[in-house]
Write a protein that holds these residues in place. Structure first.
Motif, PDB file in Angstrom:
ATOM      1  N   CYS A 163       0.838  -1.201   0.000  1.00 24.00           N
ATOM      2  CA  CYS A 163       0.000   0.000   0.000  1.00 24.00           C
ATOM      3  C   CYS A 163       0.877   1.258   0.000  1.00 24.00           C
ATOM      4  N   MET A 164       1.982   1.229   0.767  1.00 27.19           N
ATOM      5  CA  MET A 164       2.903   2.365   0.778  1.00 27.19           C
ATOM      6  C   MET A 164       3.558   2.541  -0.590  1.00 27.19           C
ATOM      7  N   THR A 165       3.886   1.428  -1.240  1.00 31.42           N
ATOM      8  CA  THR A 165       4.435   1.488  -2.597  1.00 31.42           C
ATOM      9  C   THR A 165       3.449   2.167  -3.538  1.00 31.42           C
ATOM     10  N   GLN A 166       2.196   1.744  -3.490  1.00 24.92           N
ATOM     11  CA  GLN A 166       1.187   2.303  -4.388  1.00 24.92           C
ATOM     12  C   GLN A 166       0.886   3.770  -4.087  1.00 24.92           C
ATOM     13  N   SER A 167       1.140   4.195  -2.848  1.00 25.03           N
ATOM     14  CA  SER A 167       0.890   5.595  -2.493  1.00 25.03           C
ATOM     15  C   SER A 167       1.825   6.547  -3.231  1.00 25.03           C
ATOM     16  N   ASN A 168       2.909   6.022  -3.798  1.00 21.86           N
ATOM     17  CA  ASN A 168       3.864   6.860  -4.535  1.00 21.86           C
ATOM     18  C   ASN A 168       3.584   6.896  -6.039  1.00 21.86           C
ATOM     19  N   TYR A 169       2.583   6.148  -6.488  1.00 20.12           N
ATOM     20  CA  TYR A 169       2.330   6.064  -7.920  1.00 20.12           C
ATOM     21  C   TYR A 169       1.838   7.381  -8.530  1.00 20.12           C
ATOM     22  N   ASN A 170       0.914   8.035  -7.852  1.00 21.42           N
ATOM     23  CA  ASN A 170       0.172   9.137  -8.467  1.00 21.42           C
ATOM     24  C   ASN A 170       1.075  10.244  -9.020  1.00 21.42           C
ATOM     25  N   ASP A 171       1.936  10.799  -8.174  1.00 20.21           N
ATOM     26  CA  ASP A 171       2.795  11.914  -8.619  1.00 20.21           C
ATOM     27  C   ASP A 171       3.729  11.480  -9.740  1.00 20.21           C
ATOM     28  N   LEU A 172       4.241  10.257  -9.645  1.00 19.23           N
ATOM     29  CA  LEU A 172       5.184   9.768 -10.658  1.00 19.23           C
ATOM     30  C   LEU A 172       4.484   9.565 -11.996  1.00 19.23           C
ATOM     31  N   VAL A 173       3.337   8.905 -11.964  1.00 22.61           N
ATOM     32  CA  VAL A 173       2.616   8.631 -13.213  1.00 22.61           C
ATOM     33  C   VAL A 173       2.162   9.934 -13.870  1.00 22.61           C
ATOM     34  N   GLN A 174       1.691  10.884 -13.082  1.00 23.92           N
ATOM     35  CA  GLN A 174       1.282  12.181 -13.638  1.00 23.92           C
ATOM     36  C   GLN A 174       2.436  12.885 -14.337  1.00 23.92           C
ATOM     37  N   ALA A 175       3.661  12.663 -13.834  1.00 31.51           N
ATOM     38  CA  ALA A 175       4.836  13.327 -14.416  1.00 31.51           C
ATOM     39  C   ALA A 175       5.377  12.600 -15.638  1.00 31.51           C
ATOM     40  N   GLY A 176       4.824  11.408 -15.933  1.00 33.58           N
ATOM     41  CA  GLY A 176       5.285  10.683 -17.115  1.00 33.58           C
ATOM     42  C   GLY A 176       6.144   9.482 -16.819  1.00 33.58           C
ATOM     43  N   VAL A 177       6.321   9.143 -15.549  1.00 36.89           N
ATOM     44  CA  VAL A 177       7.035   7.917 -15.193  1.00 36.89           C
ATOM     45  C   VAL A 177       6.090   6.744 -15.449  1.00 36.89           C
ATOM     46  N   ASN A 178       6.567   5.736 -16.162  1.00 35.73           N
ATOM     47  CA  ASN A 178       5.749   4.564 -16.472  1.00 35.73           C
ATOM     48  C   ASN A 178       5.979   3.480 -15.422  1.00 35.73           C
ATOM     49  N   ILE A 179       4.936   3.142 -14.681  1.00 31.40           N
ATOM     50  CA  ILE A 179       5.029   2.136 -13.631  1.00 31.40           C
ATOM     51  C   ILE A 179       4.239   0.907 -14.057  1.00 31.40           C
ATOM     52  N   TYR A 180       4.849  -0.252 -13.850  1.00 28.78           N
ATOM     53  CA  TYR A 180       4.230  -1.529 -14.215  1.00 28.78           C
ATOM     54  C   TYR A 180       4.237  -2.453 -12.999  1.00 28.78           C
ATOM     55  N   GLU A 181       3.220  -3.297 -12.915  1.00 36.00           N
ATOM     56  CA  GLU A 181       3.162  -4.308 -11.864  1.00 36.00           C
ATOM     57  C   GLU A 181       3.315  -5.685 -12.494  1.00 36.00           C
ATOM     58  N   TYR A 182       4.206  -6.469 -11.918  1.00 30.73           N
ATOM     59  CA  TYR A 182       4.584  -7.779 -12.461  1.00 30.73           C
ATOM     60  C   TYR A 182       3.440  -8.785 -12.262  1.00 30.73           C
ATOM     61  N   SER A 183       2.776  -9.141 -13.336  1.00 30.71           N
ATOM     62  CA  SER A 183       1.547  -9.934 -13.260  1.00 30.71           C
ATOM     63  C   SER A 183       1.711 -11.329 -12.649  1.00 30.71           C
ATOM     64  N   PRO A 184       2.787 -12.071 -12.980  1.00 28.95           N
ATOM     65  CA  PRO A 184       2.865 -13.448 -12.472  1.00 28.95           C
ATOM     66  C   PRO A 184       3.020 -13.565 -10.961  1.00 28.95           C
ATOM     67  N   GLY A 185       3.419 -12.485 -10.274  1.00 23.12           N
ATOM     68  CA  GLY A 185       3.592 -12.600  -8.828  1.00 23.12           C
ATOM     69  C   GLY A 185       4.456 -11.506  -8.240  1.00 23.12           C
ATOM     70  N   PHE A 186       5.484 -11.924  -7.501  1.00 20.70           N
ATOM     71  CA  PHE A 186       6.316 -10.987  -6.734  1.00 20.70           C
ATOM     72  C   PHE A 186       7.676 -10.823  -7.401  1.00 20.70           C
ATOM     73  N   ILE A 187       8.071  -9.594  -7.651  1.00 22.65           N
ATOM     74  CA  ILE A 187       9.389  -9.327  -8.237  1.00 22.65           C
ATOM     75  C   ILE A 187      10.297  -8.750  -7.160  1.00 22.65           C
ATOM     76  N   HIS A 188      11.443  -9.382  -6.970  1.00 22.57           N
ATOM     77  CA  HIS A 188      12.355  -9.032  -5.880  1.00 22.57           C
ATOM     78  C   HIS A 188      13.672  -8.465  -6.408  1.00 22.57           C
ATOM     79  N   ASN A 189      13.789  -8.321  -7.738  1.00 23.33           N
ATOM     80  CA  ASN A 189      15.010  -7.753  -8.325  1.00 23.33           C
ATOM     81  C   ASN A 189      15.297  -6.373  -7.744  1.00 23.33           C
ATOM     82  N   LYS A 190      16.570  -6.065  -7.582  1.00 23.87           N
ATOM     83  CA  LYS A 190      16.991  -4.731  -7.131  1.00 23.87           C
ATOM     84  C   LYS A 190      18.024  -4.228  -8.139  1.00 23.87           C
ATOM     85  N   THR A 191      17.510  -3.734  -9.252  1.00 23.85           N
ATOM     86  CA  THR A 191      18.375  -3.408 -10.386  1.00 23.85           C
ATOM     87  C   THR A 191      17.954  -2.082 -11.008  1.00 23.85           C
TER      88      THR A 191
END
Length: 508
Positions: free
Chosen positions: A401-429
């Motif tokens: 929920c805290m992660t999603q709370s940061n979406y609005n300002d970023l998406v409005q500015a043109g940052v493209n955010i995607y959610e990994y459909s198959p499950g949980f993504i743990h990459n740190k890259t």
């Protein structure tokens, strides 16, 4: 019911419960005294005022200030007490001195390669500035004879790790946030035991809280020693109000003979290699290094070992003379609360700020401060293609929920955010412009940037850079884009919860 009972009887739960009781008792005594004696009440009130002034004047991130000013002002009697116990973001004197001694013990191995830096500066000045910042802040160096391989998913990483462990002749050093019993650990333990019987030195270090929460036995370190391994437990998790408990060793390192090293997001537990599917498909990654940069990772490990055990290090004994083929430029680095530079966060920001074409980011948690948010927004508004992949299935719902709370300002500015459909993504890259990347252990969140001991590898022109890009594009093809319409249609109750959590994110 069985899982619930296991949770209630786990060491992590019991220690946390005892700590909560301690806090409640201290708070009760403070409230009782302040109600019984008026001068005591005014003393605590004065303390709150002094704390508020101190918070405002400290060189803290504004979000940290706001997150602490609210409880300090809202709880006039206990607010100052809670801040004194948990609010300061630097180590106490004892641990600062201990960590300083551990890090200073490697001074002679921390001389920068000025000739290589000068060559890098002549070739690409903006890249050299990024490199110089990490080298100076983390007291590390740049290397050019290290081969790199980006490994994903977790089962491929594990396969490579097992292959290299079997080649060990002298020593194997292991340092992980989580080591949990299961198929992955049993396979590694068997190899370590066999190697130890042939004279290979084995050292295993793990974070006590990370492993305790995952269910590892409280006698795990004793079991390791019975096998003939050297074992160290970082910052034992015990019922104490010492704020140092909040600092965890989130690093993930395996070193073999000083010639080969592994790091990245993958811990030693079955979910990281796809055996446990509680959160759908677990997507993760790591990196293998072979060459001269591994010596620097060995130094990093020995520094932490000295801090955790107080054993004097013997760096010369473990330095390998080994150069692999040239594969771009590699900088292994570490970050710890002793350093106020926020190295991981600043290194990420530098890549974002210097990007001219694209920045691709994979992170399980997107809980960012104004510095990172502004860098992402500036890049997107400057025409840089900024894409971020976060999980489609959360491992922790409140954190999600805290992660999603940061979406609005970023998406409005043109940052493209995607959610990994198959499950949980743990990459740190993070990868940018087909030329540079960072692969490591630090999430895009407050704990990694401010409280955890972390490590990473900065890469320029290495094979792993394009491998990381290919991995991102593969994950992107399986992800759903977050739209403004979706954000606006979020139920009001969830919006309110996310807004509240965002305010207090620096404290969680």
């Amino acid at each position: 019911m069985k899982k619930f009972f296991s949770l209630l009887t786990s060491r992590a739960f019991l220690v946390s419960a005892l700590m909560f009781i301690e806090i409640a008792l201290v708070a009760s005594v403070v409230i009782f005294l302040s109600q019984l004696f008026l001068p005591v009440f005014f003393l605590f009130l004065l303390s709150n005022i002094i704390i508020v002034i101190g918070i405002i004047n400290r060189n803290y991130n504004p979000m940290f200030k706001i997150a602490w000013l609210i409880p300090v002002l809202a709880i006039p009697v206990c607010g100052a007490l809670f801040y004194i116990m948990f609010g300061r973001t630097h180590l106490n004197r004892k641990n600062t001195e201990k960590l300083t001694r551990a890090y200073n013990s490697a001074e002679e191995f921390l001389v920068s390669n000025t000739e290589l830096l000068a060559r890098l500066d002549a070739m690409a000045p903006h890249i050299a500035r990024e490199a110089f910042y990490i080298i100076k802040s983390s007291k590390t160096d740049v290397f050019e004879f290290t081969e790199t391989e980006y490994l994903t998913p977790g089962d491929l990483f594990f396969e490579k790790l097992v292959t290299e462990l079997k080649k060990a002749k002298k020593f194997i050093f292991i340092e992980y946030f989580i080591i949990n019993e299961g198929e992955m650990w049993e396979t590694i333990k068997y190899i370590l035991a066999e190697k130890q019987s042939h004279g290979v030195e084995i050292r295993v270090m793990y974070d006590d809280m990370g492993s305790a929460i995952s269910g590892v036995s409280p006698t795990f370190s004793q079991e390791l020693r019975k096998l003939g391994f050297k074992a160290a437990v970082f910052n034992p998790y015990k019922p104490s109000l010492d704020k140092f408990l909040n600092y965890r060793d989130h690093r993930k390192i395996c070193i073999i003979d000083g010639k080969t090293a592994f790091t990245g997001g993958i811990n030693i537990a079955d979910e990281y290699i796809g055996i446990n599917d509680r959160f759908g498909h677990w997507q993760d990654s790591g990196i293998m290094l072979r060459g001269d940069a591994v010596n620097r990772i060995t130094v990093m490990f020995l520094q932490m070992w000295t801090f955790a055990t107080s054993e004097p290090p013997d760096y010369d004994r473990y330095m390998a003379v080994f150069r692999a083929n040239h594969d771009g430029y590699v900088i292994p680095f570490s970050d710890e609360p002793l350093i106020q530079d926020l190295i991981c966060e600043s290194a990420y920001i530098n890549i974002i700020a210097n990007a001219t074409k694209y920045v691709y980011i994979c992170t399980p948690y997107l809980i960012i401060d104004q510095n990172v948010s502004s860098a992402l927004i500036r890049a997107a508004k400057s025409g840089v293609d900024v894409k971020i992949i976060t999980p489609g299935t959360p491992d922790k719902k409140l954190v999600y929920c805290m992660t999603q709370s940061n979406y609005n300002d970023l998406v409005q500015a043109g940052v493209n955010i995607y959610e990994y459909s198959p499950g949980f993504i743990h990459n740190k890259t993070i990868v940018s412009d087909d030329e540079k990347a960072i692969v490591g252990t630090a999430n895009f969140d407050f704990r990694s940037f401010y409280l955890h001991f972390e490590n990473g590898v900065w890469l320029y022109g290495s094979k792993a850079v394009m491998q990381a890009k290919a991995s991102f594009e593969n994950a992107l093809s399986q992800s759903n884009m977050v739209t403004l319409a979706q954000i606006e249609n979020t139920p009001f109750a969830k919006q309110l919860l996310c807004s509240l959590l965002k305010v207090f994110a620096p404290l969680l």
